[in-house]
Design a protein around this motif. Structure first.
Motif, PDB file in Angstrom:
ATOM      1  N   ARG A 233       5.060 -43.752  21.755  1.00  0.00           N
ATOM      2  CA  ARG A 233       5.982 -44.139  22.789  1.00  0.00           C
ATOM      3  C   ARG A 233       5.761 -45.595  23.396  1.00  0.00           C
ATOM      4  O   ARG A 233       6.984 -46.324  23.637  1.00  0.00           O
ATOM      5  CB  ARG A 233       6.126 -43.084  23.947  1.00  0.00           C
TER       6      ARG A 233
ATOM      7  N   ARG B  16       7.128 -48.074  21.161  1.00  0.00           N
ATOM      8  CA  ARG B  16       8.595 -47.997  21.066  1.00  0.00           C
ATOM      9  C   ARG B  16       9.043 -48.820  22.050  1.00  0.00           C
ATOM     10  O   ARG B  16      10.251 -49.385  22.068  1.00  0.00           O
ATOM     11  CB  ARG B  16       9.141 -46.506  21.277  1.00  0.00           C
TER      12      ARG B  16
ATOM     13  N   THR C  61      11.604 -43.822  28.524  1.00  0.00           N
ATOM     14  CA  THR C  61      10.810 -44.212  27.285  1.00  0.00           C
ATOM     15  C   THR C  61       9.773 -43.176  27.006  1.00  0.00           C
ATOM     16  O   THR C  61       9.473 -42.637  26.310  1.00  0.00           O
ATOM     17  CB  THR C  61      10.197 -45.744  26.950  1.00  0.00           C
TER      18      THR C  61
ATOM     19  N   HIS D 161      14.971 -43.018  24.031  1.00  0.00           N
ATOM     20  CA  HIS D 161      14.884 -44.436  23.424  1.00  0.00           C
ATOM     21  C   HIS D 161      15.407 -45.815  24.083  1.00  0.00           C
ATOM     22  O   HIS D 161      16.334 -45.523  24.809  1.00  0.00           O
ATOM     23  CB  HIS D 161      15.690 -44.520  21.800  1.00  0.00           C
TER      24      HIS D 161
END
Length: 354
Positions: free
Chosen positions: A134, A137, A183, A188
């Motif tokens: 994460r 990401r 997040t 997302h």
């Protein structure tokens, strides 16, 4: 009479006046100080940029000390310090330096319209592997997601270890915190980036400033793609009965019920042999049937009789003749023999003349 909407909105280009010595001519009564530790790998960088830090804080009359033995940075006010909030900005400055933010960005914290926010993300996710995924990401491929977030919020963002350090205007810091926390909750960042892009365009329209933007913003529904796997064997609970289950029959009980118990040993053996022979005969029969399947011819398709050509339609012979004449007239492919001979003769005449 002034409209309430005008009182609530801040006019464009307005800035709060800077805090000067005239606002606080007598200075501060007490000395304040803050200290923070820094990791070992930041020591070399801090030694290089420390003169710049002292110079930047010296303009606000705040002293800065670097202790390499303890691994700490300290900032203290002096008698000349007139701005009471200068020490808070100095504290944020050394905190950001300890968290790997470069000095080129850190010195902006001393401005009035710039603030910082340190978001702790280490304890938001249980599993370490999930946390790393994460956090990656949030950065995006080659840092593209983080760069997009910086452009939309006008903030500098630094992801380091278990914290995210942000530096910029107050409105941007609020958006950065929301995106980072979402997040970590498995939402997302692209969804929040899309919302920020729409808000940026809506803010340009002066008519929409006082209106609600809910109808323009996208609404993303959360989908649970993974469903819980149901077990193949479902254990169903039986109804409770106070009576115990019936005792299963033993082999002797079964033999007594069938009358086999009273047979002699020789008769029992003969019966067992007959059962075995019957099973063997069934197995041989099944095997023979499987072998014979290869010799059974497949079913042939019924022969379809060819339909006789209908003689009802009359053939137009004259139309066919006309088509043949037209085809002869057209020059397709190579030229006919007569035209070739004529061309050859013409070429020979030209050569003789020359």
């Amino acid at each position: 009479a002034v409209d309430e909407s005008e009182l609530l909105t801040v006019p464009d280009g307005w800035k709060e006046p800077a805090f000067t010595r005239e606002d606080n001519p007598k200075g501060l009564l007490e000395e304040s100080s803050f200290a923070t530790l820094f990791p070992k790998y930041r020591e070399a960088y801090l030694k290089e940029c420390w003169p710049l830090v002292q110079k930047a804080l010296g303009e606000h009359y705040v002293n800065a000390a670097l202790d390499l033995i303890e691994g700490s940075m300290t900032v203290t006010t002096t008698k000349k310090t007139f701005d009471p909030y200068a020490i808070i900005r100095a504290r944020d400055l050394i905190k950001l330096l300890a968290r790997s933010v470069p000095f080129e960005q850190v010195f902006r914290i001393l401005q009035d319209d710039v603030a910082c926010d340190i978001i702790k993300i280490g304890s938001l996710v249980r599993k370490r592997e999930t946390f790393i995924k994460r956090r990656a990401r949030l950065l995006g491929p080659k840092g593209s997601t983080l760069k997009a977030l910086e452009l939309l919020t006008n903030c500098y963002i630094m992801v380091q270890g278990n914290t995210v350090s942000a530096l910029g205007p107050f409105s941007g810091l609020k958006e950065v915190r929301k995106v980072v926390l979402d997040t970590m909750k498995n939402i997302h960042p692209i969804y929040n980036i899309k919302t920020l892009m729409i808000k940026r365009e809506l803010a340009k329209d002066p008519e929409l400033r006082t209106q609600s933007w809910e109808r323009f913003l996208p609404k993303f529904k959360r989908k649970n793609l993974k469903k819980r796997k149901e077990p193949k064997k479902k254990n169903t609970k039986k109804e409770y009965t106070p009576f115990p289950p019936p005792q299963p029959e033993s082999q002797i009980d079964k033999e007594l019920a069938s009358g086999e118990y009273f047979l002699k040993e020789r008769q029992k053996k003969r019966k067992q042999m007959e059962e075995i022979k019957a099973k063997q005969a069934d197995a041989i029969k099944r095997r023979q049937e499987e072998r014979n399947k290869a010799f059974i011819p497949p079913k042939e398709k019924p022969v379809v009789k060819a339909k006789k050509a209908s003689t009802d339609k009359k053939i137009d012979i004259e139309a066919i003749k006309e088509k043949v004449k037209n085809a002869k007239k057209k020059k397709l492919g190579a030229l006919p023999e007569e035209e070739v001979k004529l061309k050859m003769a013409a070429d020979e005449k030209k050569k003789k003349k020359k």
